[in-house]
Design a protein around this motif. Structure first.
Motif, PDB file in Angstrom:
ATOM      1  N   TYR A  15       4.087   2.069 -13.592  1.00 47.49           N
ATOM      2  CA  TYR A  15       4.031   0.651 -13.205  1.00 47.49           C
ATOM      3  C   TYR A  15       2.777   0.383 -12.379  1.00 47.49           C
ATOM      4  N   ASP A  16       2.536   1.231 -11.387  1.00 45.97           N
ATOM      5  CA  ASP A  16       1.379   1.041 -10.504  1.00 45.97           C
ATOM      6  C   ASP A  16       0.072   1.147 -11.284  1.00 45.97           C
ATOM      7  N   LEU A  17      -0.018   2.126 -12.175  1.00 48.10           N
ATOM      8  CA  LEU A  17      -1.247   2.328 -12.941  1.00 48.10           C
ATOM      9  C   LEU A  17      -1.526   1.135 -13.846  1.00 48.10           C
ATOM     10  N   CYS A  18      -0.500   0.605 -14.492  1.00 45.59           N
ATOM     11  CA  CYS A  18      -0.686  -0.571 -15.352  1.00 45.59           C
ATOM     12  C   CYS A  18      -1.199  -1.763 -14.535  1.00 45.59           C
ATOM     13  N   ASP A  19      -0.598  -1.980 -13.371  1.00 48.10           N
ATOM     14  CA  ASP A  19      -1.021  -3.096 -12.515  1.00 48.10           C
ATOM     15  C   ASP A  19      -2.440  -2.900 -12.000  1.00 48.10           C
ATOM     16  N   LEU A  20      -2.787  -1.677 -11.632  1.00 46.36           N
ATOM     17  CA  LEU A  20      -4.113  -1.407 -11.073  1.00 46.36           C
ATOM     18  C   LEU A  20      -5.199  -1.496 -12.137  1.00 46.36           C
ATOM     19  N   VAL A  21      -4.900  -1.070 -13.361  1.00 48.46           N
ATOM     20  CA  VAL A  21      -5.868  -1.231 -14.456  1.00 48.46           C
ATOM     21  C   VAL A  21      -6.122  -2.707 -14.707  1.00 48.46           C
ATOM     22  N   ASN A  22      -5.054  -3.511 -14.703  1.00 53.99           N
ATOM     23  CA  ASN A  22      -5.192  -4.955 -14.882  1.00 53.99           C
ATOM     24  C   ASN A  22      -5.995  -5.572 -13.741  1.00 53.99           C
ATOM     25  N   LEU A  23      -5.721  -5.166 -12.509  1.00 52.47           N
ATOM     26  CA  LEU A  23      -6.448  -5.678 -11.346  1.00 52.47           C
ATOM     27  C   LEU A  23      -7.926  -5.316 -11.440  1.00 52.47           C
ATOM     28  N   ARG A  24      -8.212  -4.084 -11.803  1.00 52.01           N
ATOM     29  CA  ARG A  24      -9.615  -3.655 -11.890  1.00 52.01           C
ATOM     30  C   ARG A  24     -10.364  -4.441 -12.954  1.00 52.01           C
ATOM     31  N   PHE A  25      -9.694  -4.750 -14.039  1.00 49.86           N
ATOM     32  CA  PHE A  25     -10.313  -5.537 -15.099  1.00 49.86           C
ATOM     33  C   PHE A  25     -10.705  -6.924 -14.601  1.00 49.86           C
ATOM     34  N   ARG A  26      -9.908  -7.472 -13.686  1.00 47.48           N
ATOM     35  CA  ARG A  26     -10.115  -8.849 -13.239  1.00 47.48           C
ATOM     36  C   ARG A  26     -11.055  -8.988 -12.047  1.00 47.48           C
ATOM     37  N   VAL A  27     -11.238  -7.917 -11.275  1.00 51.11           N
ATOM     38  CA  VAL A  27     -12.073  -7.990 -10.065  1.00 51.11           C
ATOM     39  C   VAL A  27     -13.453  -7.433 -10.372  1.00 51.11           C
ATOM     40  N   PHE A  28     -14.456  -8.278 -10.284  1.00 55.28           N
ATOM     41  CA  PHE A  28     -15.822  -7.935 -10.693  1.00 55.28           C
ATOM     42  C   PHE A  28     -16.334  -6.670 -10.008  1.00 55.28           C
ATOM     43  N   LEU A  29     -16.235  -6.614  -8.676  1.00 58.42           N
ATOM     44  CA  LEU A  29     -16.794  -5.469  -7.953  1.00 58.42           C
ATOM     45  C   LEU A  29     -16.097  -4.157  -8.298  1.00 58.42           C
ATOM     46  N   TYR A  30     -14.836  -4.236  -8.730  1.00 61.98           N
ATOM     47  CA  TYR A  30     -14.104  -3.018  -9.090  1.00 61.98           C
ATOM     48  C   TYR A  30     -14.592  -2.409 -10.408  1.00 61.98           C
ATOM     49  N   HIS A  31     -15.452  -3.129 -11.135  1.00 65.58           N
ATOM     50  CA  HIS A  31     -16.047  -2.548 -12.341  1.00 65.58           C
ATOM     51  C   HIS A  31     -17.105  -1.504 -11.986  1.00 65.58           C
ATOM     52  N   ILE A  32     -17.561  -1.537 -10.756  1.00 63.98           N
ATOM     53  CA  ILE A  32     -18.519  -0.536 -10.267  1.00 63.98           C
ATOM     54  C   ILE A  32     -17.703   0.653  -9.756  1.00 63.98           C
ATOM     55  N   ASP A  33     -17.885   1.802 -10.375  1.00 61.87           N
ATOM     56  CA  ASP A  33     -17.000   2.948 -10.146  1.00 61.87           C
ATOM     57  C   ASP A  33     -16.898   3.344  -8.677  1.00 61.87           C
ATOM     58  N   PHE A  34     -18.065   3.445  -7.979  1.00 65.77           N
ATOM     59  CA  PHE A  34     -17.992   3.969  -6.611  1.00 65.77           C
ATOM     60  C   PHE A  34     -17.341   2.968  -5.656  1.00 65.77           C
ATOM     61  N   ILE A  35     -17.461   1.659  -5.935  1.00 67.38           N
ATOM     62  CA  ILE A  35     -16.802   0.656  -5.098  1.00 67.38           C
ATOM     63  C   ILE A  35     -15.285   0.740  -5.292  1.00 67.38           C
ATOM     64  N   PHE A  36     -14.849   0.850  -6.539  1.00 65.36           N
ATOM     65  CA  PHE A  36     -13.408   0.997  -6.788  1.00 65.36           C
ATOM     66  C   PHE A  36     -12.896   2.300  -6.180  1.00 65.36           C
ATOM     67  N   HIS A  37     -13.683   3.368  -6.293  1.00 66.32           N
ATOM     68  CA  HIS A  37     -13.271   4.670  -5.766  1.00 66.32           C
ATOM     69  C   HIS A  37     -13.047   4.604  -4.257  1.00 66.32           C
ATOM     70  N   LEU A  38     -13.888   3.847  -3.548  1.00 69.06           N
ATOM     71  CA  LEU A  38     -13.799   3.769  -2.093  1.00 69.06           C
ATOM     72  C   LEU A  38     -12.773   2.740  -1.606  1.00 69.06           C
ATOM     73  N   SER A  39     -12.262   1.917  -2.515  1.00 73.35           N
ATOM     74  CA  SER A  39     -11.349   0.844  -2.119  1.00 73.35           C
ATOM     75  C   SER A  39      -9.921   1.367  -1.951  1.00 73.35           C
ATOM     76  N   PRO A  40      -9.073   0.627  -1.233  1.00 69.43           N
ATOM     77  CA  PRO A  40      -7.649   1.015  -1.132  1.00 69.43           C
ATOM     78  C   PRO A  40      -6.968   1.093  -2.493  1.00 69.43           C
TER      79      PRO A  40
END
Length: 495
Positions: free
Chosen positions: A204-229
């Motif tokens: 459940y969490d992984l599905c939601d987080l993949v969807n969130l990452r798709f929608r948040v522009f900065l999260y498309h940058i790997d190192f920014i997503f990696h460092l985020s909560p």
């Protein structure tokens, strides 16, 4: 000495923490600026290419991202866009063109059949296909029946009180139990253990987080997503999912080693998907690597339980909303089973009306509501318009299944659409709940069998009742879900 003093002065000036953060900030700003520049250049090129494709207006930078609010209305917007801009329309988002969202899945499910391409995909598909032969699937029906019975026994409390309850969580545990027993010969006890199942929660969490990452522009940058909560939550959920699959693989390898050492025959247990995965060999007698095996197990563990859970939950909901069709199915099921408490392979072919109802539910509520592909060459539509190479073409399965030019009264539940004579009048691509073509769902027969078994067992025991106070709000994740759950009421069938 003077040079040394100057060197120390430089270090002190430029490597102080605050100044270092400033430098990092400047680098980030430059990087994002370059990314935006490339994005705008790409947008300009695509705008020229898509002049022949009118579509809904969007933001100059964000495209149509803000059109979709994840509030339960997103799928209907796709229908409206399709009516206003027939056949195809541009829907710009701010994501990179190589994403297709699938890139965000690889840390979780690796490069299994879902996301791999080219010769790798072709080789894996060929090696895995024997795992879905009907001789392999046949013994699974009894196992699926037993798993469904565990779930239905737990529902007796709801039948006594006739209180509303949420389907998806129960059906998810049942389909996970089935996949563990059928494909991996593993007794999971996930339906009877107390507390929330860690693997289900992780999915459940992984599905939601993949969807969130798709929608948040900065999260498309790997190192920014990696460092985020959210990046931390994603990695934690991946570890839980991987630990689950690694344990399954480890136990099976131990069993196979023991069988080999003791020269035991596998006839003592049914050959399953994992056996075929571990023993598969190509023309050069090369098998799958450990990394490949885990990727395919992760993929099938997710796809084999979550998509089927979505399909079955919505089937039961659709039947609750259509009691006249539900009763016809129940009569047919009772006649097919002739008083038996479990289901066998031969019983699945005795329920044509129930099968039509299942297909009609899959039409209205496709478990995978959309998919996307990146064009490797230009694609020309029948009206002469061309989409250039490199573009991502999204296909709305939900939109296809509710296309009023193909389906009369598309929002009405009518299983007779799937009578053979009616099906013959339609394009084979009018109904694609398992996709189509060479990359169709390899496990579609497994999934259909499980949905048939789950539906038969449920209707044999319970009458499903719609809950007007809890109308689901559909939301497209990796599978079709509901923001507020899929709720029904039940009561026992009177014998």
């Amino acid at each position: 000495m003077e040079i040394s003093e100057n060197f120390r002065h430089v270090l002190k000036t430029y490597l102080e923490p605050v100044r270092l953060y400033h430098a990092l900030g400047v680098v980030c700003v430059i990087y994002v600026g370059m990314l935006l520049t490339r994005l705008m250049q790409r947008r300009k090129t695509l705008k020229a290419a898509f002049e022949q494709f009118p579509g809904p207006p969007g933001h100059w930078l964000l495209g149509n991202t803000n059109e979709f609010q994840q509030d339960g209305t997103d799928l209907e917007k796709i229908i409206t866009f399709g009516e206003n801009y027939p056949y195809a329309f541009p829907l710009p988002f701010y994501h990179r063109q190589d994403d297709i969202a699938y890139r965000f899945l690889t840390a979780w499910i690796g490069e299994g059949l879902l996301v791999s391409a080219g010769q790798r995909w072709f080789r894996h598909r060929r090696l895995l296909t024997p795992g879905f032969h009907y001789d392999i699937l046949k013994p699974y029906v009894k196992i699926m029946s037993d798993s469904a019975k565990i779930m239905l026994d737990k529902w007796e409390t709801y039948a006594k009180t006739q209180e509303s309850f949420e389907l998806f969580q129960h059906v998810s545990l049942m389909t996970l139990d089935s996949i563990m027993k059928c494909a991996f010969s593993c007794e999971s006890n996930c339906q009877t253990e107390s507390g929330t199942n860690k693997y289900i929660k992780a999915v459940y969490d992984l599905c939601d987080l993949v969807n969130l990452r798709f929608r948040v522009f900065l999260y498309h940058i790997d190192f920014i997503f990696h460092l985020s909560p959210h990046g931390y939550m994603y990695r934690r959920a991946c570890r839980i999912a991987h630990k689950h699959t690694e344990e399954v693989i480890r136990k099976r390898k131990e069993v196979l080693t023991k069988e080999k050492e003791q020269n035991l025959s596998q006839k003592k247990r049914n050959l399953d998907f994992l056996d075929i995965l571990l023993c598969a060999r190509d023309e050069q007698q090369q098998g799958l690597s450990d990394e490949d095996i885990r990727a395919e197990v992760d993929t099938f563990m997710f796809e084999g339980h979550d998509t089927t859970a979505s399909g079955l939950a919505w089937i039961l909901y659709a039947l609750a909303c259509n009691p006249e069709h539900q009763q016809k199915c129940r009569v047919e099921i009772q006649q097919a089973l002739e008083g038996k408490d479990s289901i066998e392979w031969e019983d699945l072919s005795k329920i044509p009306y129930t099968t039509m109802c299942i297909k009609e539910s899959l039409r209205l509520y496709p478990p995978v509501p959309g998919m996307a592909r990146k064009l490797t060459k230009p694609m020309t539509f029948f009206d002469g318009r061309t989409v250039p190479e490199g573009c991502i073409v999204g296909t709305s399965v939900y939109g296809i299944h509710r296309n009023a030019t193909v389906w009369e009264n598309p929002n009405v539940f009518d299983p007779l659409r799937f009578l053979p004579e009616n099906t013959a009048k339609r394009s084979p691509h009018a109904f694609v709940p398992f996709s189509a073509g060479p990359r169709n769902c390899i496990g579609q027969n497994f999934a259909m069998n499980e949905m048939k078994v789950g539906t038969m067992m449920t209707l044999k025991k319970y009458i499903l009742i719609q809950d007007p106070d809890h109308v689901p709000k559909m939301i497209p994740r990796l599978v079709l879900r509901s923001i507020n759950g899929v709720n029904i009421k039940i009561k026992l069938v009177e014998n």
